[in-house]
Motif scaffolding. Structure first.
Motif, PDB file in Angstrom:
ATOM      1  N   UNK A   1       0.836  -1.184   0.000  1.00  0.00           N
ATOM      2  CA  UNK A   1       0.000   0.000   0.000  1.00  0.00           C
ATOM      3  C   UNK A   1       0.884   1.252   0.000  1.00  0.00           C
ATOM      4  N   UNK A   2       0.491   2.213  -0.796  1.00  0.00           N
ATOM      5  CA  UNK A   2       1.267   3.436  -0.933  1.00  0.00           C
ATOM      6  C   UNK A   2       1.051   4.363   0.260  1.00  0.00           C
ATOM      7  N   UNK A   3       2.138   4.952   0.723  1.00  0.00           N
ATOM      8  CA  UNK A   3       2.071   5.958   1.787  1.00  0.00           C
ATOM      9  C   UNK A   3       2.404   7.334   1.228  1.00  0.00           C
ATOM     10  N   UNK A   4       2.451   7.426  -0.090  1.00  0.00           N
ATOM     11  CA  UNK A   4       2.787   8.690  -0.731  1.00  0.00           C
ATOM     12  C   UNK A   4       1.673   9.698  -0.488  1.00  0.00           C
ATOM     13  N   UNK A   5       2.072  10.895  -0.099  1.00  0.00           N
ATOM     14  CA  UNK A   5       1.104  11.976   0.077  1.00  0.00           C
ATOM     15  C   UNK A   5       1.608  13.199  -0.695  1.00  0.00           C
ATOM     16  N   UNK A   6       0.828  14.263  -0.657  1.00  0.00           N
ATOM     17  CA  UNK A   6       1.160  15.453  -1.435  1.00  0.00           C
ATOM     18  C   UNK A   6       2.468  16.110  -0.981  1.00  0.00           C
ATOM     19  N   UNK A   7       2.756  16.050   0.304  1.00  0.00           N
ATOM     20  CA  UNK A   7       4.018  16.610   0.801  1.00  0.00           C
ATOM     21  C   UNK A   7       5.198  15.866   0.185  1.00  0.00           C
ATOM     22  N   UNK A   8       5.108  14.547   0.148  1.00  0.00           N
ATOM     23  CA  UNK A   8       6.198  13.759  -0.443  1.00  0.00           C
ATOM     24  C   UNK A   8       6.333  14.037  -1.936  1.00  0.00           C
ATOM     25  N   UNK A   9       5.211  14.223  -2.621  1.00  0.00           N
ATOM     26  CA  UNK A   9       5.266  14.577  -4.045  1.00  0.00           C
ATOM     27  C   UNK A   9       6.014  15.901  -4.210  1.00  0.00           C
ATOM     28  N   UNK A  10       5.664  16.883  -3.410  1.00  0.00           N
ATOM     29  CA  UNK A  10       6.323  18.191  -3.473  1.00  0.00           C
ATOM     30  C   UNK A  10       7.817  18.045  -3.211  1.00  0.00           C
ATOM     31  N   UNK A  11       8.173  17.361  -2.138  1.00  0.00           N
ATOM     32  CA  UNK A  11       9.584  17.185  -1.784  1.00  0.00           C
ATOM     33  C   UNK A  11      10.335  16.357  -2.821  1.00  0.00           C
ATOM     34  N   UNK A  12       9.670  15.386  -3.426  1.00  0.00           N
ATOM     35  CA  UNK A  12      10.272  14.553  -4.473  1.00  0.00           C
ATOM     36  C   UNK A  12      10.805  15.423  -5.608  1.00  0.00           C
ATOM     37  N   UNK A  13      10.063  16.477  -5.925  1.00  0.00           N
ATOM     38  CA  UNK A  13      10.454  17.360  -7.021  1.00  0.00           C
ATOM     39  C   UNK A  13      11.466  18.413  -6.593  1.00  0.00           C
ATOM     40  N   UNK A  14      11.744  18.485  -5.301  1.00  0.00           N
ATOM     41  CA  UNK A  14      12.737  19.431  -4.786  1.00  0.00           C
ATOM     42  C   UNK A  14      14.045  18.740  -4.425  1.00  0.00           C
ATOM     43  N   UNK A  15      13.927  17.687  -3.601  1.00  0.00           N
ATOM     44  CA  UNK A  15      15.123  17.035  -3.061  1.00  0.00           C
ATOM     45  C   UNK A  15      14.745  15.669  -2.505  1.00  0.00           C
ATOM     46  N   UNK A  16      15.316  14.625  -3.079  1.00  0.00           N
ATOM     47  CA  UNK A  16      15.004  13.272  -2.619  1.00  0.00           C
ATOM     48  C   UNK A  16      15.445  13.042  -1.180  1.00  0.00           C
ATOM     49  N   UNK A  17      16.508  13.704  -0.758  1.00  0.00           N
ATOM     50  CA  UNK A  17      16.980  13.562   0.629  1.00  0.00           C
ATOM     51  C   UNK A  17      15.943  14.139   1.600  1.00  0.00           C
ATOM     52  N   UNK A  18      15.464  15.337   1.315  1.00  0.00           N
ATOM     53  CA  UNK A  18      14.436  15.961   2.150  1.00  0.00           C
ATOM     54  C   UNK A  18      13.200  15.060   2.214  1.00  0.00           C
ATOM     55  N   UNK A  19      12.802  14.520   1.072  1.00  0.00           N
ATOM     56  CA  UNK A  19      11.642  13.630   1.014  1.00  0.00           C
ATOM     57  C   UNK A  19      11.861  12.392   1.883  1.00  0.00           C
ATOM     58  N   UNK A  20      13.032  11.768   1.760  1.00  0.00           N
ATOM     59  CA  UNK A  20      13.331  10.555   2.519  1.00  0.00           C
ATOM     60  C   UNK A  20      13.328  10.846   4.022  1.00  0.00           C
TER      61      UNK A  20
END
Length: 169
Positions: A1-20
């Motif tokens: 099951x996916x735990x992806x949310x809008x914050x992670x989408x935003x951070x994904x496009x900025x910085x994978x480290x911040x997202x992780x």
């Protein structure tokens, strides 16, 4: 099951480290003046919003301002500096709406300080792109290893700056 949310989408496009880091419950937003300023903007820019729009939660993502009559997601940002990540976040909201049976919704990113707006759509051909983001986010988040830092020059206003660059000062 996916735990992806809008914050992670935003951070994904900025910085994978911040997202992780965020996904793994290492949160630094409470130390950020920019985050506090964004929250204040939400509260003060459009005080009449509560009457006209609804807050909805879909699959773990909270849409602060949704107009159910016109099917418009309203997303407020203080600056257009990170526009690509803002568009991706709204496209993800539109994807969630579509996935939950709400067809034909659009998005509107509002920049009150700039007095500008940007319309966002999710076309049928965009859906595989959003699904690819979700898959990549899941892969990165589930990894045991924190992604590398990005260029320091891009990070100055990030709430994670001190965390990432503490030894460089």
């Amino acid at each position: 099951m996916s735990h992806t949310n809008a914050t992670l989408i935003n951070y994904y496009h900025l910085c994978h480290r911040k997202m992780w880091l965020h996904a793994n419950h290492i949160r630094m937003e409470h130390t950020s003046e920019a985050v506090a300023e964004g929250k204040q903007l939400h509260e003060q820019a459009y005080p009449q919003r509560a009457e006209r729009y609804r807050e909805i939660i879909l699959d773990g993502s909270k849409i602060d301002f949704y107009d159910p009559y016109d099917k418009v997601v309203h997303e407020m940002k203080k600056s257009d500096k990170l526009e690509h990540s803002h568009v991706a976040q709204v496209q993800f909201y539109l994807y969630l709406l579509r996935k939950n049976g709400i067809e034909g919704a659009t998005g509107l990113i509002e920049y009150p300080k700039l007095r500008q707006t940007q319309t966002v759509r999710l076309e049928k051909e965009d859906v595989p792109m959003v699904e690819a983001w979700v898959q990549d986010i899941e892969r990165i988040v589930e990894s045991e290893q924190c992604p590398d830092r990005i260029a320091k020059s891009k990070c100055r206003s990030c709430s994670y700056f001190d965390f990432c660059y503490v030894e460089d000062d």
